[in-house]
Scaffold this active site. Sequence first.
Site, PDB file in Angstrom:
ATOM      1  N   ASP A 224      50.958  -1.660  23.204  1.00 34.98           N
ATOM      2  CA  ASP A 224      52.078  -2.067  22.360  1.00 34.98           C
ATOM      3  C   ASP A 224      51.736  -1.722  20.913  1.00 34.98           C
ATOM      4  O   ASP A 224      50.705  -2.164  20.385  1.00 34.98           O
ATOM      5  CB  ASP A 224      52.292  -3.588  22.499  1.00 34.98           C
ATOM      6  CG  ASP A 224      53.756  -3.955  22.414  1.00 34.98           C
ATOM      7  OD1 ASP A 224      54.247  -4.716  23.265  1.00 34.98           O
ATOM      8  OD2 ASP A 224      54.424  -3.446  21.472  1.00 34.98           O
TER       9      ASP A 224
ATOM     10  N   ASP B  77      57.115  -1.316  19.064  1.00 34.97           N
ATOM     11  CA  ASP B  77      57.825  -2.545  18.730  1.00 34.97           C
ATOM     12  C   ASP B  77      58.811  -2.319  17.579  1.00 34.97           C
ATOM     13  O   ASP B  77      58.414  -1.823  16.519  1.00 34.97           O
ATOM     14  CB  ASP B  77      56.770  -3.581  18.297  1.00 34.97           C
ATOM     15  CG  ASP B  77      57.337  -4.972  18.172  1.00 34.97           C
ATOM     16  OD1 ASP B  77      57.766  -5.521  19.190  1.00 34.97           O
ATOM     17  OD2 ASP B  77      57.360  -5.485  17.045  1.00 34.97           O
TER      18      ASP B  77
ATOM     19  N   HIS C  87      59.217  -9.844  27.947  1.00 30.61           N
ATOM     20  CA  HIS C  87      58.692 -11.120  27.443  1.00 30.61           C
ATOM     21  C   HIS C  87      59.641 -11.792  26.452  1.00 30.61           C
ATOM     22  O   HIS C  87      59.373 -12.898  25.983  1.00 30.61           O
ATOM     23  CB  HIS C  87      57.335 -10.877  26.794  1.00 30.61           C
ATOM     24  CG  HIS C  87      57.439  -9.954  25.633  1.00 30.61           C
ATOM     25  ND1 HIS C  87      57.814  -8.627  25.747  1.00 30.61           N
ATOM     26  CD2 HIS C  87      57.290 -10.161  24.317  1.00 30.61           C
ATOM     27  CE1 HIS C  87      57.866  -8.073  24.558  1.00 30.61           C
ATOM     28  NE2 HIS C  87      57.555  -8.975  23.659  1.00 30.61           N
ATOM     29  N   ASP C  88      60.732 -11.072  26.098  1.00 33.81           N
ATOM     30  CA  ASP C  88      61.728 -11.630  25.168  1.00 33.81           C
ATOM     31  C   ASP C  88      63.000 -12.077  25.881  1.00 33.81           C
ATOM     32  O   ASP C  88      63.891 -12.638  25.235  1.00 33.81           O
ATOM     33  CB  ASP C  88      62.162 -10.565  24.141  1.00 33.81           C
ATOM     34  CG  ASP C  88      61.063 -10.160  23.201  1.00 33.81           C
ATOM     35  OD1 ASP C  88      61.103  -9.017  22.711  1.00 33.81           O
ATOM     36  OD2 ASP C  88      60.148 -10.968  22.967  1.00 33.81           O
TER      37      ASP C  88
ATOM     38  N   GLU D 282      61.234   0.593  21.173  1.00 33.34           N
ATOM     39  CA  GLU D 282      62.126  -0.566  21.274  1.00 33.34           C
ATOM     40  C   GLU D 282      63.102  -0.465  20.123  1.00 33.34           C
ATOM     41  O   GLU D 282      62.687  -0.489  18.954  1.00 33.34           O
ATOM     42  CB  GLU D 282      61.347  -1.879  21.197  1.00 33.34           C
ATOM     43  CG  GLU D 282      62.252  -3.081  21.429  1.00 33.34           C
ATOM     44  CD  GLU D 282      61.708  -4.377  20.866  1.00 33.34           C
ATOM     45  OE1 GLU D 282      60.947  -4.336  19.890  1.00 33.34           O
ATOM     46  OE2 GLU D 282      62.050  -5.434  21.403  1.00 33.34           O
TER      47      GLU D 282
HETATM   48  O1  TEU Z   1      61.211  -7.930  19.604  1.00 33.79           O
HETATM   49  C1  TEU Z   1      62.168  -7.419  18.702  1.00 33.79           C
HETATM   50  C2  TEU Z   1      63.439  -8.101  18.835  1.00 33.79           C
HETATM   51  O2  TEU Z   1      64.464  -7.515  18.654  1.00 33.79           O
HETATM   52  C3  TEU Z   1      63.405  -9.533  19.151  1.00 33.79           C
HETATM   53  O3  TEU Z   1      63.623 -10.245  17.947  1.00 33.79           O
HETATM   54  C4  TEU Z   1      64.465  -9.816  20.132  1.00 33.79           C
HETATM   55  O4  TEU Z   1      65.691  -9.373  19.600  1.00 33.79           O
HETATM   56  C5  TEU Z   1      64.526 -11.285  20.316  1.00 33.79           C
HETATM   57  O5  TEU Z   1      63.211 -11.680  20.580  1.00 33.79           O
HETATM   58  C6  TEU Z   1      65.449 -11.571  21.463  1.00 33.79           C
HETATM   59  O6  TEU Z   1      65.317 -12.928  21.776  1.00 33.79           O
HETATM   60  C7  TEU Z   1      59.906  -7.413  19.349  1.00 33.79           C
HETATM   61  C8  TEU Z   1      58.962  -8.064  20.345  1.00 33.79           C
HETATM   62  O7  TEU Z   1      59.345  -7.671  21.661  1.00 33.79           O
HETATM   63  C9  TEU Z   1      59.047  -9.549  20.148  1.00 33.79           C
HETATM   64  O8  TEU Z   1      58.267 -10.227  21.133  1.00 33.79           O
HETATM   65  C10 TEU Z   1      58.523  -9.865  18.763  1.00 33.79           C
HETATM   66  O9  TEU Z   1      58.695 -11.250  18.528  1.00 33.79           O
HETATM   67  C11 TEU Z   1      59.286  -9.074  17.690  1.00 33.79           C
HETATM   68  O10 TEU Z   1      59.511  -7.712  18.020  1.00 33.79           O
HETATM   69  C12 TEU Z   1      58.468  -9.053  16.399  1.00 33.79           C
HETATM   70  O11 TEU Z   1      57.311  -8.289  16.623  1.00 33.79           O
END
Ligand code: TEU
Length: 557
Positions: free
Chosen positions: A99, A200, A330-331, A257
């Site tokens: 990542d 990311d 994970h989000d 992403e």
């Molecule tokens: O997520 C980016 C992102 O867009 C997130 O804010 C997402 O929209 C939100 O979590 C949806 O609930 C990336 C990573 O995947 C995330 O885990 C990190 O918290 C974020 O960037 C900051 O690095």
Amino acid sequence: KGDAKWWQTATVYQIYPRSFMDGNGDGIGDLQGIISRLDYLQELGVDVIWLSPVYDSPNDDNGYDIRDYEAIMEEFGTMADFDVMLEELHKRGLKLVMDLVVNHTSDEHEWFVQSRSSKDNPYRDYYYWHPGKDGKEPTNWGSFFSGSAWEYDEKTAEYFLHLFSKKQPDLNWESPKVRQEVYKMMRFWLDKGVDGFRMDVINMISKVPGWPDGEKQPGQLYGDGTPFILNGPRIHEFLQEMNREVLARYDIMTVGEMPGATTDLAIQYTAPERKEVNMVFTFEHMDLDSAPGGKWNLKPLNLLDLKDNLTKWQTALHDKGWNSLYWNNHDQPRIVSRFGNDREHRVEAAKMLATCLHMMQGTPYIYQGEEIGMVNVQFTDLSDYRDIETLNMYRERLSQGYVHEDIMKSIYVKGRDNARTPMQWDDSENAGFTTGEPWIRVNPRYTEINAKQALADENSIFYHYQRLIALRKEMEIITFGEYRLLHRDHPAVFAYERVLGDEKLIVLCNFSSEPQELDDEELLAEMRQAEVLLENLERREASLSLRPYEAVVYYKK
Ligand code: TEU
Ligand code: CA
């Protein structure tokens, strides 16, 4: 068509290391834990592991706030552990994608410690500093984790930008020094033999200059900064420079992403001749059950919206770019609870969702636990939640007058901790994840939903995924076939076909808990000439009627 790139026939498995497997009994997942479970991943048949961040971090955002890009987080183990894990992965023919989190660092990163120490420090311009406007924040933007996107720093009486938490200051990509530091760090990992990067929020690294205010909708505390931070004016220039300076020199896979990416932009990001990234994660299909005002404002999914959106992406990128295919990460909340059924139809719904996604064109991503149909969690006590995004939102909405029960409902449906409860290995205490106190509580349904049960049950979701992964490597039509939606207006059935030469796949998925009918004698005739390639419910003969959550794939030549 035989010239597929290795990542076009591969299936990726995402590990969230904190919750995958604890090897030393401290309640936190770690690298030794991952090493102890590699045979399970090989059994599933996945080809690539995407590992969420394992770098040194104070864990304000569970590793997405990096303090040292070239050191392993203490809780996860040592660089020696990392080297063993990489070797063990490669020994099994598995590739490792790391990542890459370079839109921001931790505020404890040496660069930021220097940058904030004085205005004339050589690292000052590694971040975005601003004196403020009329004694206030430079812009009215909100952070993704609540509050303003700007934090005032007493030491030098200026604000710094952080699109995420206060402890995640944004790196200033306008600085060539910053870009070169990032490229050097990327080479460090690629020279160790890492096979690529998941990048990311990489389309946030170019910001519109001038710090303009964003639109403020009624009821919103902050303006919407996204038009000025997504897909900014220099994004393609930066990605092409990164490709020239780093990526092009290795046989690797990259996935960006890209919140807010459209199909037009995705074609620009992933068209091979543009030499940017191989594929992108889009968010459009993950926003279909959000009402205006963001993900916490709930709206039921309308299947027609999902069919139209996935069809748009399949059609737009065919022969032009490359799709990633995902329901989970994970989000995101667990898909079987979100778009399926996590009670009486859990197993067939999970298999149906997997079939619907994996028969499409693109590279599929499986998130840890998705392959055994793990479901969302509902902690009644807010103190059981860990995610900064959730906890900050709770406090902010409470201060805005939202009712506790309504906020908890949003957390149950959309909270990121749904995906972050420990992987469920067996029905022993703490689901076999740890012998200690888990950093976050285990989902109580682990006694019925766990890998040990799945491996022992030939009809488990696990073996359905195993078959989907194998089919992708065997059948070119899955990788290259043209996608066509069927019966667009059917409110509950997602039907499509894939065509390659004289071969055809017919994919029928019932997204409902009711039996459904397709009215299509022509299709029935085709199905009668076809063989059943894959199904989630025993089927005797071709039929236009589908049982609750039934999925069936016909193949004809
Ligand atoms: O997520 C980016 C992102 O867009 C997130 O804010 C997402 O929209 C939100 O979590 C949806 O609930 C990336 C990573 O995947 C995330 O885990 C990190 O918290 C974020 O960037 C900051 O690095
Ligand atoms: Ca541990």
